[in-house]
Design an enzyme around this catalytic site. Structure first.
Site, PDB file in Angstrom:
ATOM      1  NE  ARG B  38      -2.364  -0.651   3.444  1.00  0.00           N
ATOM      2  CZ  ARG B  38      -2.961  -0.877   4.606  1.00  0.00           C
ATOM      3  NH1 ARG B  38      -4.179  -0.447   4.805  1.00  0.00           N
ATOM      4  NH2 ARG B  38      -2.341  -1.523   5.575  1.00  0.00           N
ATOM      5  CG  ASN B  75      -5.153   3.096  -3.878  1.00  0.00           C
ATOM      6  OD1 ASN B  75      -5.837   2.139  -3.498  1.00  0.00           O
ATOM      7  ND2 ASN B  75      -5.567   4.348  -3.803  1.00  0.00           N
ATOM      8  CE  LYS B  77     -10.268  -0.588  -0.715  1.00  0.00           C
ATOM      9  NZ  LYS B  77     -10.001  -0.289   0.691  1.00  0.00           N
ATOM     10  CG  ASN B  98      -0.535 -12.769   5.038  1.00  0.00           C
ATOM     11  OD1 ASN B  98      -0.781 -11.720   4.471  1.00  0.00           O
ATOM     12  ND2 ASN B  98       0.413 -12.862   5.967  1.00  0.00           N
ATOM     13  CG  PHE B  99      -5.338  -9.701   2.271  1.00  0.00           C
ATOM     14  CD1 PHE B  99      -5.001  -8.582   3.023  1.00  0.00           C
ATOM     15  CD2 PHE B  99      -4.866  -9.801   0.980  1.00  0.00           C
ATOM     16  CE1 PHE B  99      -4.214  -7.581   2.483  1.00  0.00           C
ATOM     17  CE2 PHE B  99      -4.074  -8.794   0.428  1.00  0.00           C
ATOM     18  CZ  PHE B  99      -3.743  -7.681   1.181  1.00  0.00           C
ATOM     19  CG  ASP B 171       2.971 -15.551  12.306  1.00  0.00           C
ATOM     20  OD1 ASP B 171       1.879 -15.718  11.753  1.00  0.00           O
ATOM     21  OD2 ASP B 171       3.197 -14.638  13.115  1.00  0.00           O
TER      22      ASP B 171
END
Lengths: 393, 385
Positions: B38, B75, B77, B98-99, B171
């Site tokens: 991002r 970005n 979006k 990994n969302f 993790d």
């Protein structure tokens, strides 16, 4: 079809680290043949936990060696050695985890094996590397944890060095060996050449600590400092840790203290600066401890979870394994033992193309597949005849 | 040295540790890894400071996990920037994220969409608790998964309450399992011309269960007995005496599996000679450990090692990192490598634990600054489309 079907792996490994690599490859579809010495078999058949045995073999052995075959050979006898050479000529991968020098003395070191089969991926695990002053030391999980600094990360500040209560180094090392093997097989697909993959338990233990060792190396060598009480990570600031409640425990991960303070009725938590989270960790955790012990875990979860505070109940096996969230994973599988009994264990954690991988094949009895493998691979032929046959096919 | 994955391109949307630790391993094998981040904030891990250590603007953890990778900011979006990411995906061999479940669908980069654009893609995803069931929307965080999966009952002593393992072990293992699945798909691609792509899914909870496969299998076999750690000196709740760490006159000694009477002989401790049945060393562990702990306090670690090591008793000194790093055994491994960032900042970190054909898998490339490679990647991989 499983992704590694058609791959033939010879496992000369024993105990945990090497056999775990074999188990992972088996779960992904490879065929694993354990090559074991006569009479006793590999040492892992007699390593037990809680003194539990299933038949002549420990429960632990059964857990690690399901879905494999067993071929018995006395590598010090010429005839057996030749059969194993013939088998090596057909294999894609072989693994071992003997102490340095043992495979050399048996005549099955990489140089020798590469002459028999230049396409083979030869993967070996040592305790501390193959040279250096520690190379002759026993490569055992707890000892490696102790030597690598790992035991200063868990437990509270006043505790003795506290090991991770599982064979974490063996498990991680076996998994890394699998990575090295698979990457080398990808390479072989392009070059048609085999490879020699090496790893040690000590290097694995250092890799496991890569984040915190990197911090140590770039922070003037400050040693880990565990929280006074409720420690969950020596390097993470408050509130990260475990807290006692009226009826159990609550785990709390990274959270803004301002927001947390408002929810639990400790407005003063909002006064701490970002730096204080770590520097004044014990003081903050003391305050939280005093508050959390006043209500039940469920009451706290009901307040914290809707606010998206990262927290969880602390569960034991009975509660966890009977929980719907576990059962929906369909993580258990049943093995059919040769003595007619059944054994429940867990499956491979990886899903590929929406398939979970199951196998009901139990660990082999010692030498169970020797005759069948002799016949299947025509191992009674001389080495030259066998090589000829391999080339013809 | 020709590294095995040199022609592989990985587009990595993942953050924190689990996904990025998988792509670090792929990078060590030679793959080119592009982090999609991002704008402005990037991977949240950049801000995850441990013991307040900041290195050249980012956390030490971020540096350790993201060395040898490139950073591309977009970005997701914004339609134009999204198209750039699609251009990268068209050329990629592997995509990782990994969302939490549902996020990639909303962003439009879920597996079916990616597969439509690049049918040969190998797509790897990590969730916290799987995509189904009552916990699917819980935060997938290491300590929470340790707490929920029974793991905190294994370390520490009987009276201690839950003791987490003091690293992000879940993790790390989840990343390991993801990398394993991705590599298996790459192998399959070489064997089976019909099946070039694939979907690999792992969850932190399943990886935590796999990590405990021995003890969970034992739990099923022993009739569901509660995990029982020894009163003192516990190192594995399911192993008998002497397995544990003991205080000596000047430090500590780790003792793995060993014969109790033999230890009694070697340590000059007659009380231990009576414990002759190995199958009882589990149920008698508290008594045996108490006797051992008393005796081992009498001499220094060095003195005990001199007696025990020649008898091939599995034992070791307990080292802290400063002691370890000074030792010859550590130096012989050559485990530390120096890495350099694009702006010249250098730091030290560990290398991959593997060697292939006698060579360690080294790389001197440090972690990327946020967006450091956006322009060069545009030029190299996007504008020539």
């Amino acid at each position: 079809m499983k992704p590694l079907e058609d791959l033939l792996v010879l496992e000369f490994s024993q105990y945990m680290s090497g056999p775990l690599a074999g188990l992972k490859l088996a779960d992904l579809g490879a065929r694993i043949i354990k090559v074991e010495p006569p009479v006793t078999g590999e040492g892992g058949r007699n390593i037990d936990i809680k003194g539990m045995y299933v038949d002549d073999n420990s429960l632990l052995f059964h857990t690690i060696n399901r879905n494999k075959e067993s071929y018995v050979a006395n590598l010090k006898v010429e005839e057996d050695f030749q059969k194993v050479e013939n088998l090596i000529a057909r294999a894609d991968v072989m693994t071992h985890n003997f102490r340095p020098g043992v495979m050399e003395s048996l005549g099955l070191d990489y140089k020798r094996v590469n002459k028999i089969n230049p396409q083979i991926v030869y993967a070996e695990i040592s305790g501390y590397g193959t040279d250096g002053p520690w190379s002759g030391k026993p490569g055992q999980d707890l000892l490696i944890q102790a030597m690598s600094g790992l035991t200063y990360l868990s437990g509270d500040r006043g505790d003795l060095p506290t090991p991770f209560g599982l064979s974490v180094i063996d498990i991680l090392c076996g998994n890394y060996l699998v990575q090295g093997i698979l990457a080398s097989l990808v390479q072989r697909g392009k070059t048609n050449e085999g490879a020699h993959v090496e790893i040690s338990l000590l290097e694995t233990a250092l890799d496991l600590q890569f984040e915190v060792i990197t911090t140590f190396l770039n922070d003037g060598g400050k040693l880990p400092n565990r929280a006074k009480q409720g420690n969950a990570h020596a390097y993470l600031g408050a509130p990260y840790g475990i807290y006692k409640t009226v009826n159990g425990y609550l785990a709390l991960a990274m959270t803004g203290l301002d927001k947390l303070g408002k929810i639990v009725g400790l407005e003063s938590l909002g006064d701490y600066s970002d730096k204080d989270y770590f520097d004044r960790r014990d003081e903050i955790m003391d305050k939280l401890r005093a508050v959390f012990k006043t209500k039940s875990t469920d009451e706290w979860l009901a307040q914290l979870e809707p606010a998206d505070i990262w927290c969880a109940d602390v569960k034991g096996y009975k509660e966890f394994l009977n929980h719907k969230a576990y059962q929906i994973l369909d993580m258990d599988q049943t093995l059919e033992l040769t003595n007619g009994k059944e054994l429940t264990t867990t499956r491979c954690p990886i899903r590929i193309d929406e398939k979970r991988f199951f196998s009901s094949i139990a660990a082999p009895q010692l030498g169970e597949h020797t005759k069948g493998i002799d016949k299947e691979f025509a191992l009674d032929m001389t080495y030259e005849e066998n090589i000829h046959e391999v080339k013809e096919n | 040295m020709q590294k095995p994955l040199e022609d592989i391109l990985v587009v990595d949307f993942s953050q924190f540790l689990s996904g990025p630790s998988a792509s670090l391993k792929l990078a060590d094998f030679g793959a080119k890894v592009i982090k999609i981040e991002r704008p402005k904030t990037g991977d949240i891990c950049r801000e995850l400071y441990i013991s307040n250590v900041k290195m050249n603007g980012d956390s030490s953890v971020f540096h350790a996990i993201n060395r040898n990778k490139e950073s591309f900011t977009a970005n997701l979006k914004n339609e134009k920037e999204k198209q750039e990411v699609w251009a990268l995906i068209k050329k990629a061999d592997i995509v990782i994220h990994n969302f939490r479940p549902g996020v990639m669908q909303r962003l439009g980069f879920d597996y079916p969409s990616v597969q439509k654009v690049n049918p040969d893609i190998i797509y790897g995803e990590i969730s916290g608790y799987g995509n189904e069931g009552p916990w699917k929307d819980k935060p997938g965080q290491d300590l929470l998964v340790q707490a929920l999966s029974g793991m905190t009952g294994l370390s520490g002593n009987a009276g201690d309450g839950p003791v987490p393992m003091g690293l992000s072990i879940v993790d790390i293992l989840t990343g390991v399992h993801l990398a394993q699945g991705l590599l298996a798909c790459l192998v399959r691609r070489g064997i089976n011309q019909e099946q070039k792509g694939g979907l690999v899914r792992v969850s932190m909870l399943e990886s935590a269960v796999d990590f405990q496969f021995e003890t969970i299998t034992t739990f099923y076999e022993d009739g569901g007995e509660k995990i029982s750690r020894s009163q003192k000196n516990n190192a594995h709740a399911y192993l008998g005496a002497p397995y544990g760490i003991y205080q000596t006159e000047d430090g500590y000694l780790a003792l793995a599996m060993a014969s109790i009477p033999e230890l009694g002989d070697l340590l000059g401790c007659e009380e231990l000679l009576a414990f002759t049945n190995p199958r009882k060393w589990y149920e008698q562990r508290d008594e045996i450990k108490r006797i051992l702990a008393d005796r081992l306090r009498d001499r220094t670690t060095e003195e005990w090692l001199r007696i025990l090591e020649p008898a091939d008793i599995w034992c070791a000194d307990v080292l802290s990192w400063d002691e370890l790093i000074e030792s010859e055994g550590f130096k012989a491994l050559d485990m530390i490598q120096k890495v350099q960032m694009g702006d010249g900042f250098t730091s030290q970190t560990t290398r991959s634990p593997l060697r292939i054909n006698g060579e360690p898998l080294l790389s001197s490339v440090g972690a990327p600054k946020l967006g450091e490679h956006t322009k060069s990647i545009r030029k190299e991989l996007i504008s020539r489309n």
